[in-house]
Motif scaffolding. Sequence first.
Motif, PDB file in Angstrom:
ATOM      1  N   ALA A  39     -10.837 -11.023   8.232  1.00 18.67           N
ATOM      2  CA  ALA A  39     -11.063  -9.941   9.161  1.00 18.67           C
ATOM      3  C   ALA A  39     -11.905  -8.970   8.628  1.00 18.67           C
ATOM      4  N   PRO A  40     -12.574  -8.320   9.335  1.00 18.36           N
ATOM      5  CA  PRO A  40     -13.383  -7.065   8.680  1.00 18.36           C
ATOM      6  C   PRO A  40     -12.484  -5.988   8.195  1.00 18.36           C
ATOM      7  N   THR A  41     -12.835  -5.156   7.153  1.00 19.80           N
ATOM      8  CA  THR A  41     -12.022  -4.087   6.720  1.00 19.80           C
ATOM      9  C   THR A  41     -11.837  -3.045   8.026  1.00 19.80           C
ATOM     10  N   PRO A  42     -10.788  -2.662   8.566  1.00 22.18           N
ATOM     11  CA  PRO A  42     -10.945  -1.661   9.210  1.00 22.18           C
ATOM     12  C   PRO A  42     -11.334  -0.400   8.991  1.00 22.18           C
ATOM     13  N   PRO A  43     -12.096   0.383  10.009  1.00 21.35           N
ATOM     14  CA  PRO A  43     -12.754   1.674   9.698  1.00 21.35           C
ATOM     15  C   PRO A  43     -11.820   2.558   8.736  1.00 21.35           C
ATOM     16  N   GLN A  44     -10.606   2.755   9.138  1.00 21.00           N
ATOM     17  CA  GLN A  44      -9.530   3.617   8.450  1.00 21.00           C
ATOM     18  C   GLN A  44      -9.303   3.307   7.138  1.00 21.00           C
ATOM     19  N   GLN A  45      -9.665   1.997   6.564  1.00 21.20           N
ATOM     20  CA  GLN A  45      -9.497   1.606   5.285  1.00 21.20           C
ATOM     21  C   GLN A  45     -10.762   1.715   4.363  1.00 21.20           C
ATOM     22  N   ARG A  46     -12.066   2.251   5.074  1.00 26.44           N
ATOM     23  CA  ARG A  46     -13.290   2.083   4.373  1.00 26.44           C
ATOM     24  C   ARG A  46     -13.227   3.452   3.617  1.00 26.44           C
ATOM     25  N   ARG A  47     -13.218   3.395   2.230  1.00 23.95           N
ATOM     26  CA  ARG A  47     -13.045   4.327   1.254  1.00 23.95           C
ATOM     27  C   ARG A  47     -14.468   4.320   0.335  1.00 23.95           C
ATOM     28  N   SER A  48     -14.940   5.563   0.071  1.00 24.15           N
ATOM     29  CA  SER A  48     -15.918   5.333  -1.105  1.00 24.15           C
ATOM     30  C   SER A  48     -15.321   6.306  -2.255  1.00 24.15           C
TER      31      SER A  48
END
Length: 199
Positions: A171-180
């Motif tokens: 599954a793609p990484t959900p937007p709320q879990q995308r961190r830099s």
Amino acid sequence: MGRYNGVNHLAMATADIDKTIFFWRDLLEMPLVVGIADPGFQIYFFEISPTDMIGFFHWPQVRPLPEKDHGLPVEGPFAFDHLAIGLNERDDLWLLKDRLEAAGFWVSEVMDLGFIESVYSFDPNGVAIEFCWPKPGVDPRRAPTLVGRAPAAAALEGPLPQPGRWPAPPAPTPPQQRRSYPGEGRDLADQSKNLWRGK
């Protein structure tokens, strides 16, 4: 999958950053576009094209690579043979050859490789460089070509990506879990810290 837009940068290393800057910026005339110069961490990037750069970490204890013929097989651990930089005009190839020779750098004769004409040289760090001019009417990116008598089995499958070779992500990484996470160079976005302002 999104399309690639080039090699953002290659990261190399040098003990002599001044000589490296003089070679890449002044002799090859590639603008020095980024510099991060903090105690213990220095890297400088040169613009090869609108989408491609080469960067050099300043590591005072590193030694230059031993020069070896471009493409000559070696034994043991190995990761990099040479960097090939494209040129816009055939005249650029000859001008670059003349500039390198005038500056005392070894440079090969011009070689006709069928789809490109090239010269070979080394930077002050022993980085093997090829400068190449694409021959008109021969573009392997538009007409992929495989020739020879002993191709790899995987190459015989064709030039396009083969589906099913690797597992798909579940599954793609959900937007709320995308961190830099913060890294070196964060100050590049703050022009008030730019040491080149006004130059």
